[in-house]
Write an enzyme that holds these catalytic residues in place. Structure first.
Site, PDB file in Angstrom:
ATOM      1  N   ARG A 252      22.658  59.943  40.008  1.00 40.44           N
ATOM      2  CA  ARG A 252      21.151  59.550  40.138  1.00 40.44           C
ATOM      3  C   ARG A 252      20.520  60.713  40.301  1.00 40.44           C
ATOM      4  O   ARG A 252      20.747  61.660  40.761  1.00 40.44           O
ATOM      5  CB  ARG A 252      20.999  58.755  41.550  1.00 40.44           C
ATOM      6  CG  ARG A 252      21.905  57.635  41.637  1.00 40.44           C
ATOM      7  CD  ARG A 252      21.569  56.946  43.022  1.00 40.44           C
ATOM      8  NE  ARG A 252      22.410  55.447  43.410  1.00 40.44           N
ATOM      9  CZ  ARG A 252      22.553  54.861  44.259  1.00 40.44           C
ATOM     10  NH1 ARG A 252      21.858  55.089  45.156  1.00 40.44           N
ATOM     11  NH2 ARG A 252      23.233  53.874  44.278  1.00 40.44           N
ATOM     12  N   GLU A 339      21.541  56.112  56.603  1.00 40.74           N
ATOM     13  CA  GLU A 339      21.895  55.017  55.546  1.00 40.74           C
ATOM     14  C   GLU A 339      23.563  55.530  55.105  1.00 40.74           C
ATOM     15  O   GLU A 339      23.681  56.373  54.503  1.00 40.74           O
ATOM     16  CB  GLU A 339      21.133  54.862  54.673  1.00 40.74           C
ATOM     17  CG  GLU A 339      21.506  53.629  53.580  1.00 40.74           C
ATOM     18  CD  GLU A 339      20.746  53.425  52.590  1.00 40.74           C
ATOM     19  OE1 GLU A 339      19.640  53.887  52.331  1.00 40.74           O
ATOM     20  OE2 GLU A 339      21.234  52.790  51.499  1.00 40.74           O
ATOM     21  N   ARG A 380      28.590  60.606  52.010  1.00 37.21           N
ATOM     22  CA  ARG A 380      28.280  60.417  53.506  1.00 37.21           C
ATOM     23  C   ARG A 380      29.246  60.011  54.578  1.00 37.21           C
ATOM     24  O   ARG A 380      29.033  60.493  55.613  1.00 37.21           O
ATOM     25  CB  ARG A 380      27.079  59.326  53.528  1.00 37.21           C
ATOM     26  CG  ARG A 380      25.978  59.539  52.561  1.00 37.21           C
ATOM     27  CD  ARG A 380      24.741  58.707  52.762  1.00 37.21           C
ATOM     28  NE  ARG A 380      23.572  59.254  51.656  1.00 37.21           N
ATOM     29  CZ  ARG A 380      22.493  58.521  51.581  1.00 37.21           C
ATOM     30  NH1 ARG A 380      22.280  57.383  52.207  1.00 37.21           N
ATOM     31  NH2 ARG A 380      21.527  59.040  50.638  1.00 37.21           N
TER      32      ARG A 380
END
Length: 414
Positions: A252, A339, A380
């Site tokens: 990304r 998140e 993450r």
RNA sequence: GGAGAGGUCGCAUAGCUGGUCUAGUGCGCACGCCUGGAAAGUGUGUAAACCGCAAGGUUUCGAGGGUUCGAAUCCCUCCCUCUCCGCCA
């Protein structure tokens, strides 16, 4: 993509929906105007063509007939050109219409209006100041940010030693766990064409977010959702549901997020993710969203990481999604939840774009429903483990479920 | 990258001297007959998209252009697949 018929018949609902998503409803009016003009020409043209087809008798046409056919054909040709232009313009507009929101999506402005659905686990109380995962990772020589930057630029990281091993262990742990609960494993290309990107909704609206190989007109995938959902593009699938789990790296550009999460693994240009994708019958898709979200949650629970589930409000739900839950994991150094997974039901929005259909009980062909969710974002997860499992001396305890993979129970400095 | 072959309604194929293709046939599938039940046999039906309340109409033969009154059929460009060769993990 919303069906043209749906837009015509539910104009006000579509308008309301765009407003709730804080979009501009002007595009709707532009579309409606063009659509009615288009349909007039369409009707006229089809009648002309019907005439032409009637004219198609056997034998050679007389000069008189030929003259007639010629002028008819001219009309048709110019009308066809008009129609093609209309269609292109209509599609161009309709492709940027966001999906309809589920009825139970709360109306809200931004992430501050997202309701918390549930909370699992209790954040640990530290009797020392918890360090950030990037600090821990560097001191344990698991993460090398500087060399990642040297190789590629900011937001690229090198994993070494136990960092690399833990990343690999997490991927395997997630894949195996989901395989055991009915998801079929798939390994896909990581570079896809424009049709695939359009099918799942990344194009045309989010071109800026994608890495592109210009020479070959191909794009690096930003998520496994793209290749896995497009597996059955342009097909009428024989059986539903179909459930897949897929590991891929994700790429990304993170355009427009300068300055956000610059330190650590939270926001990278390249990261690993294990993704769950479900092809569902329409009537089952909402139940599927619940079970898919639970599948993602099970990973956090097995890793014993405290998390909460929130539902995204109208202003925060992604473009293609009809209903979305986010899972957020606790980050001690930040003192907040971040998140780590996003689980969405896309309703028939992607299936319509990508032309994925099935035969319903009445043997009618209709678009299926697609869903997906991260199960989980690997980088993450690794970051969350470092932070939540750290000890005062900077050691990391290895979560129980990963000990079989890593063959050790504590990571410490040499 | 070079040479050749090819892309047709689930799969396999016919059509390719332009109108009769509203795309044939086989397999598969669905329903029926036959049967104690099944297989075999046999009959019928079986692509999708769009417009329309419906009747019906239109479109689509890899994609896009062109020739023509008219193209699955002729011409051009591109994409993809297969076989052989070259190169290479």
């Amino acid at each position: 993509m919303l069906a043209a018929k749906f837009i015509r018949e539910n104009t006000e609902a579509v308008r309301q929906n765009i407003r709730h998503r804080r979009g501009d409803a002007k595009i709707l009016d532009a579309w409606l105007e063009k659509d009615s003009a288009y349909r007039k020409v369409l009707l006229e043209t089809e009648q002309l063509k019907a005439q032409r087809n009637l004219f198609k008798p056997q034998g050679k046409p007389t000069p008189e007939q030929l003259e007639n056919m010629k002028s008819l054909s001219d009309f048709i040709k110019s009308n066809d050109a008009v129609l093609a232009a209309f269609e292109e313009e209509l599609d161009e507009i309709a492709l940027v219409f966001p999906n309809m929101l589920s009825a139970d999506t709360p109306v809200g402005k931004d992430e501050n209006d997202n309701p918390i659905i549930k909370t699992w686990g209790t954040p640990r109380v530290f009797e020392f100041t918890p360090k950030s995962h990037d600090e821990l990772g560097e001191s344990l020589q698991m993460l090398d940010f500087e060399r990642g930057t040297k190789l590629s630029g900011s937001r690229f990281t090198v994993l070494k030693g136990w960092g690399a091993k833990m990343e690999r262990a997490l991927i395997n742990f997630m894949l195996e766990t989901h395989s055991e609960t009915g998801y079929e494993e798939v390994w896909t290309p990581f570079i896809v064409n424009k049709e695939s990107m359009t099918g799942t909704g990344q194009l045309p609206k989010f071109e800026e977010e994608l890495y592109r190989c210009e020479r070959d007109e191909l794009y690096l995938i930003p998520t496994a959702e793209v290749p896995v959902t497009n597996l059955y593009r342009d097909e009428i699938v024989p059986t539903l549901p179909m459930k897949f789990v897929s590991y891929t790296p994700c790429f990304r550009r993170e355009a427009g997020s300068y300055g956000k999460d610059t330190a650590g693994l939270i926001r990278q240009h390249q990261f690993n993710k294990v993704e769950l994708v479900v092809y569902s019958k329409p009537e089952d898709s909402m139940a599927m969203l619940e079970s898919l979200t639970q599948s993602a949650e099970s990973i956090l629970e097995k890793l014993e990481l405290p998390y909460r589930r929130i539902q995204l409000c109208s202003g925060d739900v992604g473009f293609s999604s009809c209903k979305t839950y986010d899972l957020e994991v606790w980050f001690p150094s930040q003192g907040r939840y971040r998140e780590i997974s996003s689980c969405s039901n896309f309703w028939d929005f992607q299936a319509r774009r990508a032309k994925i259909r099935y035969r319903n009980d009445e043997k009618q062909v209709e678009p299926i429903h697609t869903l997906n969710g991260s199960g989980l974002a690997v980088g993450r997860t690794l970051a969350a483990i470092l932070e939540n499992y750290q000890e005062r001396d900077g050691h990391i305890r290895v979560p129980k479920v990963l000990q079989d993979y890593l063959k050790i129970d504590i990571i410490k400095k040499d």
